[in-house]
Design a protein around this motif. Structure first.
Motif, PDB file in Angstrom:
ATOM      1  N   GLY A 113     -26.390  13.438 -10.405  1.00  0.00           N
ATOM      2  CA  GLY A 113     -25.228  13.418  -9.537  1.00  0.00           C
ATOM      3  C   GLY A 113     -24.189  12.390  -9.930  1.00  0.00           C
ATOM      4  N   SER A 114     -24.520  11.504 -10.853  1.00  0.00           N
ATOM      5  CA  SER A 114     -23.556  10.506 -11.312  1.00  0.00           C
ATOM      6  C   SER A 114     -22.599  11.132 -12.306  1.00  0.00           C
ATOM      7  CB  SER A 114     -24.271   9.341 -11.994  1.00  0.00           C
ATOM      8  OG  SER A 114     -25.056   8.642 -11.071  1.00  0.00           O
ATOM      9  N   HIS A 115     -21.529  10.438 -12.528  1.00  0.00           N
ATOM     10  CA  HIS A 115     -20.567  10.885 -13.516  1.00  0.00           C
ATOM     11  C   HIS A 115     -20.564   9.902 -14.675  1.00  0.00           C
ATOM     12  CE1 HIS A 115     -18.996  13.950 -10.844  1.00  0.00           C
ATOM     13  NE2 HIS A 115     -19.049  13.044  -9.885  1.00  0.00           N
ATOM     14  N   GLU A 116     -20.234  10.415 -15.813  1.00  0.00           N
ATOM     15  CA  GLU A 116     -20.175   9.597 -17.012  1.00  0.00           C
ATOM     16  C   GLU A 116     -18.774   9.698 -17.586  1.00  0.00           C
ATOM     17  OE1 GLU A 116     -21.920  10.065 -21.453  1.00  0.00           O
ATOM     18  OE2 GLU A 116     -23.360  10.294 -19.838  1.00  0.00           O
ATOM     19  N   ARG A 117     -18.319   8.622 -18.206  1.00  0.00           N
ATOM     20  CA  ARG A 117     -17.035   8.669 -18.886  1.00  0.00           C
ATOM     21  C   ARG A 117     -17.193   8.017 -20.253  1.00  0.00           C
ATOM     22  NH1 ARG A 117     -13.002   4.380 -17.906  1.00  0.00           N
ATOM     23  NH2 ARG A 117     -14.131   2.502 -17.382  1.00  0.00           N
ATOM     24  N   THR A 118     -16.285   8.303 -21.126  1.00  0.00           N
ATOM     25  CA  THR A 118     -16.327   7.798 -22.492  1.00  0.00           C
ATOM     26  C   THR A 118     -15.148   6.869 -22.726  1.00  0.00           C
ATOM     27  OG1 THR A 118     -17.379   9.816 -23.262  1.00  0.00           O
ATOM     28  CG2 THR A 118     -16.290   8.487 -24.913  1.00  0.00           C
ATOM     29  N   LEU A 119     -15.412   5.787 -23.432  1.00  0.00           N
ATOM     30  CA  LEU A 119     -14.371   4.840 -23.811  1.00  0.00           C
ATOM     31  C   LEU A 119     -14.397   4.724 -25.330  1.00  0.00           C
ATOM     32  CD1 LEU A 119     -12.330   2.553 -23.159  1.00  0.00           C
ATOM     33  CD2 LEU A 119     -14.301   1.024 -23.035  1.00  0.00           C
ATOM     34  N   THR A 120     -13.252   4.912 -25.943  1.00  0.00           N
ATOM     35  CA  THR A 120     -13.152   4.788 -27.387  1.00  0.00           C
ATOM     36  C   THR A 120     -12.515   3.452 -27.722  1.00  0.00           C
ATOM     37  OG1 THR A 120     -12.898   7.175 -27.622  1.00  0.00           O
ATOM     38  CG2 THR A 120     -12.201   5.816 -29.483  1.00  0.00           C
ATOM     39  N   LEU A 121     -13.171   2.693 -28.598  1.00  0.00           N
ATOM     40  CA  LEU A 121     -12.651   1.400 -29.038  1.00  0.00           C
ATOM     41  C   LEU A 121     -12.175   1.524 -30.474  1.00  0.00           C
ATOM     42  CD1 LEU A 121     -15.535  -0.925 -27.781  1.00  0.00           C
ATOM     43  CD2 LEU A 121     -13.357  -0.449 -26.648  1.00  0.00           C
ATOM     44  N   HIS A 122     -11.059   0.921 -30.773  1.00  0.00           N
ATOM     45  CA  HIS A 122     -10.546   0.870 -32.136  1.00  0.00           C
ATOM     46  C   HIS A 122     -10.809  -0.545 -32.650  1.00  0.00           C
ATOM     47  CE1 HIS A 122      -8.405   4.721 -31.868  1.00  0.00           C
ATOM     48  NE2 HIS A 122      -8.378   4.402 -30.578  1.00  0.00           N
ATOM     49  N   LEU A 123     -11.651  -0.637 -33.670  1.00  0.00           N
ATOM     50  CA  LEU A 123     -12.094  -1.929 -34.192  1.00  0.00           C
ATOM     51  C   LEU A 123     -11.689  -2.067 -35.651  1.00  0.00           C
ATOM     52  CD1 LEU A 123     -15.709  -1.659 -32.787  1.00  0.00           C
ATOM     53  CD2 LEU A 123     -13.821  -2.978 -31.802  1.00  0.00           C
ATOM     54  N   PRO A 124     -11.542  -3.292 -36.116  1.00  0.00           N
ATOM     55  CA  PRO A 124     -11.224  -3.468 -37.533  1.00  0.00           C
ATOM     56  C   PRO A 124     -12.427  -3.111 -38.400  1.00  0.00           C
ATOM     57  CG  PRO A 124     -11.682  -5.587 -36.523  1.00  0.00           C
ATOM     58  CD  PRO A 124     -11.666  -4.566 -35.411  1.00  0.00           C
ATOM     59  N   ASP A 125     -12.165  -2.642 -39.588  1.00  0.00           N
ATOM     60  CA  ASP A 125     -13.227  -2.402 -40.559  1.00  0.00           C
ATOM     61  C   ASP A 125     -13.630  -3.761 -41.108  1.00  0.00           C
ATOM     62  OD1 ASP A 125     -14.805  -1.813 -42.780  1.00  0.00           O
ATOM     63  OD2 ASP A 125     -13.622  -0.038 -43.276  1.00  0.00           O
ATOM     64  N   LEU A 126     -14.885  -4.096 -41.011  1.00  0.00           N
ATOM     65  CA  LEU A 126     -15.363  -5.411 -41.436  1.00  0.00           C
ATOM     66  C   LEU A 126     -15.650  -5.484 -42.931  1.00  0.00           C
ATOM     67  CD1 LEU A 126     -17.663  -6.235 -38.390  1.00  0.00           C
ATOM     68  CD2 LEU A 126     -15.283  -6.925 -38.796  1.00  0.00           C
ATOM     69  N   GLY A 127     -15.385  -4.398 -43.645  1.00  0.00           N
ATOM     70  CA  GLY A 127     -15.529  -4.417 -45.098  1.00  0.00           C
ATOM     71  C   GLY A 127     -16.910  -4.093 -45.615  1.00  0.00           C
ATOM     72  N   SER A 128     -17.821  -3.775 -44.724  1.00  0.00           N
ATOM     73  CA  SER A 128     -19.203  -3.489 -45.121  1.00  0.00           C
ATOM     74  C   SER A 128     -19.806  -2.530 -44.103  1.00  0.00           C
ATOM     75  CB  SER A 128     -19.989  -4.795 -45.168  1.00  0.00           C
ATOM     76  OG  SER A 128     -21.341  -4.637 -44.835  1.00  0.00           O
ATOM     77  N   ALA A 129     -20.457  -1.479 -44.603  1.00  0.00           N
ATOM     78  CA  ALA A 129     -21.100  -0.518 -43.705  1.00  0.00           C
ATOM     79  C   ALA A 129     -22.151  -1.211 -42.839  1.00  0.00           C
ATOM     80  CB  ALA A 129     -21.736   0.620 -44.502  1.00  0.00           C
ATOM     81  N   LYS A 130     -22.871  -2.159 -43.416  1.00  0.00           N
ATOM     82  CA  LYS A 130     -23.910  -2.878 -42.666  1.00  0.00           C
ATOM     83  C   LYS A 130     -23.294  -3.699 -41.532  1.00  0.00           C
ATOM     84  CE  LYS A 130     -27.602  -6.252 -43.059  1.00  0.00           C
ATOM     85  NZ  LYS A 130     -28.269  -7.235 -43.893  1.00  0.00           N
ATOM     86  N   ARG A 131     -22.243  -4.443 -41.827  1.00  0.00           N
ATOM     87  CA  ARG A 131     -21.591  -5.270 -40.792  1.00  0.00           C
ATOM     88  C   ARG A 131     -20.961  -4.388 -39.715  1.00  0.00           C
ATOM     89  NH1 ARG A 131     -17.671  -9.465 -43.001  1.00  0.00           N
ATOM     90  NH2 ARG A 131     -17.834 -10.195 -40.870  1.00  0.00           N
ATOM     91  N   ASN A 132     -20.349  -3.269 -40.112  1.00  0.00           N
ATOM     92  CA  ASN A 132     -19.771  -2.352 -39.129  1.00  0.00           C
ATOM     93  C   ASN A 132     -20.859  -1.799 -38.213  1.00  0.00           C
ATOM     94  OD1 ASN A 132     -17.144  -2.648 -40.061  1.00  0.00           O
ATOM     95  ND2 ASN A 132     -17.277  -0.886 -41.429  1.00  0.00           N
ATOM     96  N   ALA A 133     -22.001  -1.406 -38.784  1.00  0.00           N
ATOM     97  CA  ALA A 133     -23.106  -0.877 -37.984  1.00  0.00           C
ATOM     98  C   ALA A 133     -23.662  -1.936 -37.039  1.00  0.00           C
ATOM     99  CB  ALA A 133     -24.211  -0.345 -38.902  1.00  0.00           C
ATOM    100  N   GLU A 134     -23.755  -3.178 -37.501  1.00  0.00           N
ATOM    101  CA  GLU A 134     -24.241  -4.261 -36.645  1.00  0.00           C
ATOM    102  C   GLU A 134     -23.312  -4.468 -35.446  1.00  0.00           C
ATOM    103  OE1 GLU A 134     -24.548  -7.532 -39.369  1.00  0.00           O
ATOM    104  OE2 GLU A 134     -26.547  -6.937 -40.032  1.00  0.00           O
TER     105      GLU A 134
END
Length: 55
Positions: free
Chosen positions: A15-36
């Motif tokens: 019965g609850s509702h869910e909403r989505t929030l999209t964040l725009h973040l800088p690319d940290l230059g590394s897939a690992k750092r971005n994933a962290e």
């Protein structure tokens, strides 16, 4: 190009509702750092929702 993540809560109660929030973040230059960072923000969101539900 900024990284984008969707921050949404895990399963909500029936019965609850869910909403989505999209964040725009800088690319940290590394897939690992971005994933962290993505993982950190997702965990922060889950914990914040849990705290808010307690009140």
């Amino acid at each position: 190009m900024p990284a984008r993540i969707r921050a949404a809560s895990a399963a909500l109660s029936e019965g609850s509702h869910e909403r989505t929030l999209t964040l725009h973040l800088p690319d940290l230059g590394s897939a690992k750092r971005n994933a962290e960072l993505d993982t950190l923000l997702q965990e922060f969101t889950r914990r914040l929702i849990a705290i808010m539900r307690e009140k």
